[in-house]
Design a protein around this motif. Structure first.
Motif, mmCIF file in Angstrom:
data_model
loop_
_atom_site.group_PDB
_atom_site.id
_atom_site.type_symbol
_atom_site.label_atom_id
_atom_site.label_comp_id
_atom_site.label_asym_id
_atom_site.label_seq_id
_atom_site.Cartn_x
_atom_site.Cartn_y
_atom_site.Cartn_z
ATOM 1 N N MET A 96 0.830 -1.203 0.000
ATOM 2 C CA MET A 96 0.000 0.000 0.000
ATOM 3 C C MET A 96 0.868 1.258 0.000
ATOM 4 O O MET A 96 0.598 2.219 -0.743
ATOM 5 N N VAL A 97 1.910 1.259 0.812
ATOM 6 C CA VAL A 97 2.824 2.401 0.875
ATOM 7 C C VAL A 97 3.461 2.663 -0.479
ATOM 8 O O VAL A 97 3.555 3.812 -0.930
ATOM 9 N N TYR A 98 3.887 1.594 -1.125
ATOM 10 C CA TYR A 98 4.492 1.735 -2.458
ATOM 11 C C TYR A 98 3.530 2.435 -3.402
ATOM 12 O O TYR A 98 3.889 3.408 -4.071
ATOM 13 N N TRP A 99 2.288 1.967 -3.463
ATOM 14 C CA TRP A 99 1.344 2.494 -4.453
ATOM 15 C C TRP A 99 0.859 3.901 -4.100
ATOM 16 O O TRP A 99 0.648 4.723 -4.997
ATOM 17 N N ILE A 100 0.696 4.202 -2.820
ATOM 18 C CA ILE A 100 0.301 5.559 -2.429
ATOM 19 C C ILE A 100 1.412 6.545 -2.759
ATOM 20 O O ILE A 100 1.172 7.601 -3.361
ATOM 21 N N ASN A 101 2.646 6.202 -2.387
ATOM 22 C CA ASN A 101 3.769 7.075 -2.710
ATOM 23 C C ASN A 101 3.939 7.219 -4.215
ATOM 24 O O ASN A 101 4.232 8.305 -4.724
ATOM 25 N N ALA A 102 3.752 6.111 -4.944
ATOM 26 C CA ALA A 102 3.893 6.158 -6.399
ATOM 27 C C ALA A 102 2.850 7.081 -7.018
ATOM 28 O O ALA A 102 3.159 7.894 -7.894
ATOM 29 N N TYR A 103 1.599 6.966 -6.561
ATOM 30 C CA TYR A 103 0.539 7.823 -7.110
ATOM 31 C C TYR A 103 0.874 9.294 -6.900
ATOM 32 O O TYR A 103 0.811 10.102 -7.831
ATOM 33 N N ASN A 104 1.226 9.642 -5.688
ATOM 34 C CA ASN A 104 1.506 11.051 -5.391
ATOM 35 C C ASN A 104 2.760 11.548 -6.099
ATOM 36 O O ASN A 104 2.790 12.690 -6.579
ATOM 37 N N ALA A 105 3.784 10.708 -6.172
ATOM 38 C CA ALA A 105 5.024 11.124 -6.828
ATOM 39 C C ALA A 105 4.825 11.285 -8.336
ATOM 40 O O ALA A 105 5.299 12.261 -8.930
ATOM 41 N N PHE A 140 1.683 7.446 -18.729
ATOM 42 C CA PHE A 140 2.904 8.211 -18.950
ATOM 43 C C PHE A 140 4.095 7.698 -18.140
ATOM 44 O O PHE A 140 5.167 8.301 -18.148
ATOM 45 N N PHE A 141 3.935 6.571 -17.446
ATOM 46 C CA PHE A 141 5.055 5.996 -16.707
ATOM 47 C C PHE A 141 4.957 4.471 -16.760
ATOM 48 O O PHE A 141 3.929 3.919 -17.170
ATOM 49 N N ASN A 152 -4.825 3.504 -13.162
ATOM 50 C CA ASN A 152 -4.466 2.117 -12.890
ATOM 51 C C ASN A 152 -4.104 1.922 -11.423
ATOM 52 O O ASN A 152 -4.492 0.931 -10.796
ATOM 53 N N ILE A 153 -3.348 2.874 -10.878
ATOM 54 C CA ILE A 153 -2.948 2.764 -9.471
ATOM 55 C C ILE A 153 -4.152 2.915 -8.545
ATOM 56 O O ILE A 153 -4.375 2.091 -7.650
ATOM 57 N N GLU A 154 -4.937 3.979 -8.757
ATOM 58 C CA GLU A 154 -6.042 4.257 -7.836
ATOM 59 C C GLU A 154 -7.155 3.224 -7.935
ATOM 60 O O GLU A 154 -7.554 2.622 -6.924
ATOM 61 N N HIS A 155 -7.678 3.036 -9.128
ATOM 62 C CA HIS A 155 -8.864 2.196 -9.304
ATOM 63 C C HIS A 155 -8.533 0.723 -9.541
ATOM 64 O O HIS A 155 -9.244 -0.159 -9.058
ATOM 65 N N GLY A 156 -7.462 0.464 -10.303
ATOM 66 C CA GLY A 156 -7.127 -0.910 -10.654
ATOM 67 C C GLY A 156 -6.352 -1.648 -9.577
ATOM 68 O O GLY A 156 -6.344 -2.882 -9.554
ATOM 69 N N ILE A 157 -5.680 -0.900 -8.693
ATOM 70 C CA ILE A 157 -4.868 -1.556 -7.667
ATOM 71 C C ILE A 157 -5.346 -1.199 -6.258
ATOM 72 O O ILE A 157 -5.845 -2.056 -5.530
ATOM 73 N N LEU A 158 -5.217 0.051 -5.843
ATOM 74 C CA LEU A 158 -5.498 0.404 -4.452
ATOM 75 C C LEU A 158 -6.950 0.155 -4.057
ATOM 76 O O LEU A 158 -7.228 -0.478 -3.028
ATOM 77 N N ARG A 159 -7.901 0.646 -4.842
ATOM 78 C CA ARG A 159 -9.309 0.458 -4.481
ATOM 79 C C ARG A 159 -9.727 -1.002 -4.644
ATOM 80 O O ARG A 159 -10.526 -1.512 -3.849
ATOM 81 N N LYS A 160 -9.204 -1.664 -5.642
ATOM 82 C CA LYS A 160 -9.639 -3.024 -5.942
ATOM 83 C C LYS A 160 -9.012 -4.056 -5.005
ATOM 84 O O LYS A 160 -9.681 -4.973 -4.525
ATOM 85 N N LYS A 161 -7.729 -3.917 -4.725
ATOM 86 C CA LYS A 161 -7.014 -4.959 -3.999
ATOM 87 C C LYS A 161 -7.014 -4.774 -2.483
ATOM 88 O O LYS A 161 -6.961 -5.744 -1.737
ATOM 89 N N HIS A 168 -8.435 7.412 0.062
ATOM 90 C CA HIS A 168 -8.932 8.680 -0.491
ATOM 91 C C HIS A 168 -8.425 9.881 0.311
ATOM 92 O O HIS A 168 -8.439 11.003 -0.193
ATOM 93 N N PHE A 169 -7.996 9.653 1.540
ATOM 94 C CA PHE A 169 -7.388 10.720 2.331
ATOM 95 C C PHE A 169 -5.903 10.883 2.002
ATOM 96 O O PHE A 169 -5.287 11.869 2.392
ATOM 97 N N ALA A 170 -5.336 9.893 1.321
ATOM 98 C CA ALA A 170 -3.887 9.865 1.085
ATOM 99 C C ALA A 170 -3.497 10.240 -0.337
ATOM 100 O O ALA A 170 -2.423 10.822 -0.561
ATOM 101 N N LEU A 171 -4.338 9.892 -1.322
ATOM 102 C CA LEU A 171 -4.015 10.187 -2.717
ATOM 103 C C LEU A 171 -4.303 11.654 -3.006
ATOM 104 O O LEU A 171 -5.377 12.160 -2.694
ATOM 105 N N VAL A 172 -3.347 12.331 -3.619
ATOM 106 C CA VAL A 172 -3.449 13.778 -3.816
ATOM 107 C C VAL A 172 -3.339 14.109 -5.302
ATOM 108 O O VAL A 172 -2.326 13.840 -5.939
ATOM 109 N N CYS A 173 -4.415 14.737 -5.835
ATOM 110 C CA CYS A 173 -4.492 15.009 -7.271
ATOM 111 C C CYS A 173 -4.011 16.421 -7.616
ATOM 112 O O CYS A 173 -4.464 17.004 -8.602
ATOM 113 N N ALA A 174 -3.102 16.958 -6.807
ATOM 114 C CA ALA A 174 -2.458 18.248 -7.095
ATOM 115 C C ALA A 174 -3.430 19.419 -7.115
ATOM 116 O O ALA A 174 -3.205 20.402 -7.803
#
Length: 266
Positions: A96-105, A140-141, A152-161, A168-174
């Motif tokens: 989870m940490v990997y994917w949250i950090n990846a989404y935000n980065a 793009f990555f 893919n990260i938000e819906h296909g991995i984090l929400r699904k798995k 939703h408190f952690a992912l930041v869409c800038a």
């Protein structure tokens, strides 16, 4: 994460983007199919942590010019993510940490690729890929050799798995109405504490949620992702009351605040 007025738009796009209503079961974003390593060392997010401490304020506002000037270090971290996807031997928290950090980065990377912009939504009009109309759907990555999108990260991995609405408190869409971007990386050891802290910060920020006992104006997150908040016998009211200092009840009149998509820049 923005609502769409027509389900047909979602159907035409063939994906649930961050700009669409979340409709359970309606063309969900597929889980990426990269080969999951059987075992590998957990990624160290220390380099990202240093960048966040340097270029993100306590209020979650980002010095994008600073990130731009420090791109060599930032790109080195993104390359680390790209080459080291979560392996089967990683704990749930490490994944989870990997994917949250990846989404935000990668969201920061997306902004830098198009900087200066006033809003992440402005990037959509610049995308010249057939059937891709939002920045969240653009691949793009790469992770583990597979091209991926933020969707893919938000819906296909984090929400699904992982089935934890606190993402939703952690992912930041800038954007200004998003939860605060922490000026530290998420870590497995601190994940539970960090997610709960994000919930408290988000629910008690009157710019993002205005909560009273008789009436509450909530973030659009609680409308767009209502299905997530209602899983496992929970409800929007229960989740709000878990973190809000002002408690709601089942008779509280709920409306939703307009979403401010302006860039979360310093």
């Amino acid at each position: 994460m923005k609502i769409s007025t027509l389900a047909a738009v979602v159907l035409a796009a063939g994906t649930l983007t961050a700009a669409a209503v979340v409709v359970p079961g309606l063309n969900p974003v597929p889980t990426p199919s990269y080969a999951v390593p059987a075992a590998s060392a957990v990624v160290d997010h220390g380099a990202y942590d240093k960048l966040l401490k340097k270029y993100v304020s306590a209020q979650g506002l980002v010095d994008y010019k600073g990130f731009k000037a420090d791109e060599v270090a930032f790109n080195r971290y993104l390359a680390l993510l790209s080459k080291n996807p979560p392996a089967a031997n990683w704990s749930k928290a490490d994944q989870m940490v990997y994917w949250i950090n990846a989404y935000n980065a990668y969201t920061i990377r997306l902004i830098l690729d198009h900087y200066p912009v006033q809003s992440i939504k402005d990037i959509g009009s610049k995308i010249k890929i057939p059937f891709v109309t939002t920045p969240w759907a653009a691949k793009f990555f790469s992770i583990g050799g597979e091209k991926m999108s933020l969707d893919n990260i938000e819906h296909g991995i984090l929400r699904k798995k992982f089935d934890d609405p606190r993402i939703h408190f952690a992912l930041v869409c800038a954007s200004i109405s998003c939860p605060r971007l922490r000026n530290e990386a998420y870590t497995a050891a601190q994940l539970e504490k960090q997610l709960d802290d994000q919930g408290r910060d988000f629910l008690n920020n009157p710019a993002k949620n205005k909560i009273g006992k008789s009436a509450a104006q909530l973030s659009k997150y609680f409308d767009w992702y209502k299905g997530d908040w209602e899983k496992n016998g929970q409800s929007v009211v229960k989740w709000v009351n878990r973190y809000s200092t002002t408690k709601m009840d089942d008779n509280t009149k709920i409306s939703y605040l307009d979403y401010n998509w302006n860039l979360n820049k310093q």
